[in-house]
Design an enzyme around this catalytic site. Structure first.
Site, short mmCIF file in Angstrom:
data_model
loop_
_atom_site.label_atom_id
_atom_site.label_comp_id
_atom_site.label_asym_id
_atom_site.label_seq_id
_atom_site.Cartn_x
_atom_site.Cartn_y
_atom_site.Cartn_z
N GLU A 1 54.56 11.99 8.37
CA GLU A 1 54.97 12.01 6.96
C GLU A 1 55.23 13.41 6.40
O GLU A 1 54.48 13.90 5.54
CB GLU A 1 53.93 11.29 6.09
CG GLU A 1 53.72 9.85 6.49
CD GLU A 1 52.82 9.08 5.53
OE1 GLU A 1 52.24 9.69 4.62
OE2 GLU A 1 52.71 7.85 5.68
N GLU B 1 52.38 2.86 10.53
CA GLU B 1 51.29 2.65 9.56
C GLU B 1 51.69 1.56 8.59
O GLU B 1 52.85 1.51 8.15
CB GLU B 1 50.99 3.92 8.73
CG GLU B 1 50.22 4.98 9.44
CD GLU B 1 49.92 6.19 8.55
OE1 GLU B 1 49.75 6.03 7.34
OE2 GLU B 1 49.86 7.29 9.12
C1 FCB Z 1 49.49 7.55 4.61
C2 FCB Z 1 48.80 8.58 5.48
C3 FCB Z 1 47.48 8.12 6.03
C4 FCB Z 1 46.69 7.34 5.01
C5 FCB Z 1 47.53 6.24 4.42
C6 FCB Z 1 46.79 5.37 3.44
O1 FCB Z 1 50.38 8.18 3.74
O2 FCB Z 1 49.63 8.92 6.55
O3 FCB Z 1 46.78 9.24 6.50
O4 FCB Z 1 46.19 8.18 4.05
O5 FCB Z 1 48.64 6.80 3.78
#
Ligand code: FCB
Length: 446
Positions: free
Chosen positions: A169, A355
């Site tokens: 990210e 994620e």
């Molecule tokens: C993302 C991050 C991760 C975590 C999630 C909830 O943006 O990559 O580390 O904090 O959110």
């Protein structure tokens, strides 16, 4: 809604969980680890909502075997983790720290022994403080330091790790770290954030050939936080706001990674705040990768806001939408539209959801269970969305739930729980939640 089954997906589909070093490891001063920008930031009063730090977190550094056992017991076949750069180098000209390398070496062996394919993120926001002291990602010397770190790590682990993510990210690294200041190092300057963003992307592009050389046959990609952007109303001005917002939020990354340069629409808006781009940078960033990691949590709803610099948009939070306890909109449809959009507009190769998850205010029942029905439903609905995106032709090859464990949620400290496993912080006891039990049953096909 028909009930989702593992057999709805390809037999070689990857089912995993995602974690990151600073959020779980703790052991902040053990075995030669030096401070990262997150140690400094979280120790600064007022930066973390509950005043906490990641100094202990889930103590995963000492409890990693138990944690990998949990992932194995869930029936997973892959595990995403990140390496703490601060365990590998303690200074600009330092030799690699053998103890740090040994930790990740045994961690990776532990994954392989448990049938978990290691997915390694090389940078999940925890820049060594000694590099921040010299300007951090704003200083192009940090690109060289990153490449050296990547070289050492991939030489060491490249024969055992076949999936590498250069950065997690970059939006958050750059913008939360340097524009809104919500994350470390806590700067508040748009031009600085855009330069940091550019330098991070250059470091990604230049790392890819290095990893290819050190880890033959490896698959390499980057994980982006992407958001479907929706208009707050049907008015022409709000509809027009969507494209401006999308230009910086999503296309700023996707366009440049896939060889189109920065979007003209966004460049026009940021004007003189645009980053300095050196000769060769754009070609370096556009290096071909094997996959794109999509981190998806929620869509953003925007309206026209003429006074907001630079995008003239404002994010709104309409009433009446389902939200997690963190306030993030629950929108499985958003995952479908995002995956379809990315695949339609860019030659991404394989897509992985690297994620996806939800934060609810869980509590431990008297009988020792955690009934997080809302998180279980979130998971079911997002897996169903992913299946629908695949049915529609999407090239999606794996899913990593965020996260295996409750953990240090950055500026929110320990107030937000995202885990499939509950952490009772005073005792460090791990308790698999109802959502984790469901995921396990799903993955096991029962
Ligand atoms: C993302 C991050 C991760 C975590 C999630 C909830 O943006 O990559 O580390 O904090 O959110």
């Amino acid at each position: 809604m028909t009930m989702i089954k593992r057999t709805d997906f390809a037999s070689d589909f990857l089912w995993g969980v995602s974690t990151s070093a600073y959020q779980i490891e703790g052991a902040a001063a053990v075995d030669g680890r030096v401070p990262s920008i997150w140690d400094t930031f979280s120790e600064t009063p007022g930066k973390i909502r509950d005043g906490s730090t990641g100094a202990v977190a889930c103590d995963h550094y000492h409890r990693w075997e138990e944690d990998l056992d949990l992932a194995q017991a869930m029936g997973l076949n892959s595990y995403r983790f990140s390496i703490a750069w601060t365990r590998i180098f303690n200074g600009v000209d330092a030799e690699p720290n053998a103890k740090g390398l040994a930790f990740y070496s045994k961690l990776v062996d532990g994954m392989l022994a448990r049938g978990l394919q290691p997915w390694c993120t090389l940078y999940h926001w925890d820049l060594p403080q000694y590099l921040q002291d010299q300007g951090g990602w704003n200083n192009r010397a940090t690109i060289d330091a990153y490449l050296h770190y990547v070289d050492v790590v991939t030489r060491h682990l490249g024969s055992r790790i076949k999936h590498w993510i250069t950065h997690n990210e970059p939006w958050c690294t750059a913008m939360h770290g340097n524009w809104d200041g919500m994350h470390a190092p806590g700067n508040k300057s748009l031009p600085l954030a855009l330069q940091v963003c550019h330098n991070v992307l250059v470091s990604h592009g230049r790392a890819v050939p290095l990893i290819r050389a050190n880890a033959p046959g490896a698959q390499i990609g980057i994980a982006l936080s992407l958001h479907p952007i929706k208009a707050g109303s049907d008015s022409p001005v709000d509809l027009a706001a969507v494209s401006r917002h999308d230009a910086l939020r999503n296309r700023w990354f996707l366009d440049v990674l896939y060889g189109r340069g920065y979007p003209a629409e966004a460049l026009a808006l940021v004007g003189a705040d645009a980053p300095v781009v050196e000769a060769g940078d754009l070609d370096a960033i556009a290096v071909p990768c094997d996959f794109l990691g999509v981190n998806y949590y929620f869509p953003e709803v925007v309206v026209d806001a003429p006074d907001e610099y630079p995008l003239r948009t404002r994010i709104i939070h309409p009433e009446g939408r389902q939200r997690t306890d963190f306030g993030w909109e629950v929108s499985p449809e958003g995952l479908i539209s995002l995956l379809e959009r990315v695949a339609r507009d860019y030659p991404t190769g394989d897509l992985y959801v690297t994620e996806n998850g939800s934060s609810y205010d869980d509590h431990l029942n008297e009988d020792g269970t955690v009934t997080d029905t809302a998180r279980r439903d979130y998971l079911i609905r997002h897996l169903t969305a992913m299946r629908d995106a695949i049915t529609a032709g999407g090239n999606i090859k794996g899913y990593f739930a965020w996260s295996l464990l409750d953990n240090f949620e950055w500026a929110e400290g320990y107030l937000r729980r995202f885990g499939l496993t509950y952490i009772d912080y005073p005792t460090q006891r791990r308790i698999v939640k109802q959502s984790g039990e469901w995921y396990s049953a799903f993955v096991r096909g029962s």
